[in-house]
Enzyme design. Sequence first.
Site, short mmCIF file in Angstrom:
data_model
loop_
_atom_site.label_atom_id
_atom_site.label_comp_id
_atom_site.label_asym_id
_atom_site.label_seq_id
_atom_site.Cartn_x
_atom_site.Cartn_y
_atom_site.Cartn_z
N GLU A 1 110.35 -56.62 33.18
CA GLU A 1 111.86 -55.80 33.37
C GLU A 1 111.03 -54.19 33.66
OE1 GLU A 1 114.30 -56.02 30.50
OE2 GLU A 1 115.96 -55.34 32.06
N CYS B 1 118.07 -57.06 31.04
CA CYS B 1 119.50 -56.61 31.88
C CYS B 1 119.87 -55.96 32.86
CB CYS B 1 119.63 -55.50 30.27
SG CYS B 1 120.23 -56.27 29.09
N ASN C 1 121.43 -63.89 33.23
CA ASN C 1 121.04 -63.16 31.75
C ASN C 1 121.32 -62.91 31.12
OD1 ASN C 1 118.08 -62.20 30.65
ND2 ASN C 1 119.66 -59.70 30.94
N GLU C 2 121.72 -63.69 30.10
CA GLU C 2 122.11 -63.30 29.03
C GLU C 2 123.66 -62.60 29.43
OE1 GLU C 2 120.55 -59.81 26.34
OE2 GLU C 2 119.67 -61.01 25.79
#
Length: 661
Positions: free
Chosen positions: A49, A246, A377-378
């Site tokens: 990331e 994120c 994602n999440e």
Amino acid sequence: MQLHKFLIATISFGAIIFKTSAQTNTKITVRADQIGAAIQPAMWGVFFEDINMGADGGLYAELIKNRSFEFFKPMMGWKILGKPLTEGDFLIMNRQKMDTANPRFLHVTLHNNTKGSIGLNNEGFRGMGIKNNNGYDFSVNYRQASPSIKMHVELVNEKGENIGGTTITSTSSDEWKKVTASFTATATVQKASLNIWFEGDGAIDLDMISLFPKDTWKGRPGGMRADMIQLLADMKPGFIRFPGGCIVEGVDLSNRYQWKKTIGPVDQRQLIINRWNFEFAHRPTPDYFQTFGLGFFEYFQLAEDIGAEPLPILNAGMACQFNSAELIPLSQLDPYVQDALDLIEFANGDATTAWGKIRAGMGHPAPFNLKMLGVGNENWGPQYIERLKIFTKAIKAKYPNIKLVNSSGTDPNGARFDYLNSALRSMNADIIDEHYYRKPEWFLQNASRYDNYDRNSSKIFAGEYAAHSDKSQQATTKNNLEAAIAEAAFMTGLERNADVVMMASYAPLFANAEAWQWSPDLIWVDNLTIYGTPDYYVQKLYSLNKGTNVVPATMDGKAIAGQDSLYVSAVIDKNTSDVIIKLVNAGGIAINKTITITSIKKLAASAALNLLKSGSVTDVNSFATPEAVSPVTSSVPLKGKELNVVLPAHSFSVYRIAITK
Ligand code: AHR
């Protein structure tokens, strides 16, 4: 002896006696003749990331910060040298209508200037790491109506002394032109900067002012930092997940990662703010943006270079639920779904397809052979499931063989997790992505987490995990031995359950020591150097000793997940005919054990041992001592099918034994 010291000594001694006597004499049995579940070739991978200046200021080797003047403050990173003669000699111009991706440029007016009178300085990302004798490629896009202006380009050290440079004489042109010039640096400097001195008269427009080292990964111009990729390549990761994390979600939907804006000519990749710029009040990073010089094409290429399966993750029509939690209405999800379909075509389509043609045009006619894709994602809640169902239906209809990775939220337990876990399983999700950033104790206590998972349901991707030695103090959480050992112990449980756990990756991957937002991280860099943490060596030992099939490793007939502070898993490698045994002693006392290896064939006379240990659980690696906590290899004799092992306190041992005739 003072009373309190006596008491401490007595208590400690008692504890040692207790710990020693609590150890059983039971032997460990490894049944190399009972071949179990296949281990996925992609089992141990990496999670990338752009956090901690992992891409811009990290992997992406561009040395100029804010090369196109598109940061919120257009001159951030830049300084004017000398004294402009009149107001407006340096102007930020905006050609919004003609170039929406890269609207700004710098307009410089000269007044018969001599060399050294007026110029620009770029500070780089916390300085520029420059290496003696290394080549550097300077380039700039310019437009200039008046006759020749000279640009004297020079790298300078912290004292302002020249350490290499070149001179560019621009020719007049009403059109934008790119000019490139190379030179060799004459010194190694940790925090150099770049000056451009102007000489001449008239005006010049400047954009995309760039400086790259020549020694990028595979020598690709405008490429990636070779030392960082090398550490990844050394791990032989089974997959690389990108681009996050994120940043896939964005703080709001305008800030989400949009892969289509990250391909094609770099000056047309529209910069956005990096969400980690302002996420943590204790680690503000106002100069953190995403230029996307490292975009989806480069990620696919990187995966191919290091032999890893590409695993892109796309936005599910939801911004980060900790931030704005913006949602795209279900009726307007089509463009997001289309992005996913187009990405598969970009990766796998031949050059006759619209997106395959674009990939081919970027220099890669062959497909990238994408097999997996993450959606979300999440993300959590019914809003995620609703959107995911739409994605899944469309993707599976067109590409039934693509395995989809789905989010189980931010935590490995709790109401949100339970809801998603059950909803995803009722959807027959291919792969569920679980995340855990927890204390070392959690990792030890959860080494059996997957022993009781349903073998006939969705598979697991342990997509983000790290032991945080002190989660309450994120700014000081260190990659110490304690954390690495806890992860190694937990990973025995991932390996033992390879029929359920398809893939696993530590997170985050990289951190710039002067510009990080999140700690701990697997690999730390500064402008010139790099080191792997003890956690890196744990990951590497697993990946390099992956094997092909699980075999039972037991004590008293039970899986070894904490008895006597021991955690053990074993595999065989059918390709090399080796038995590989991983043993973690998470306790503070050395343990002696005998391992009996049942095998229908003979075993070699000795085992190769890789041992990771150190004097104290708080020991770490650093730029000064990059390998203080790193594996040491040796050879240990076997007695027939018995191996006597000494497992030092807080250690991770990997034994590899050849099966002979
Ligand atoms: O790895 C750092 C962050 O942790 C990731 O961006 C996110 O997915 C998780 O919360």
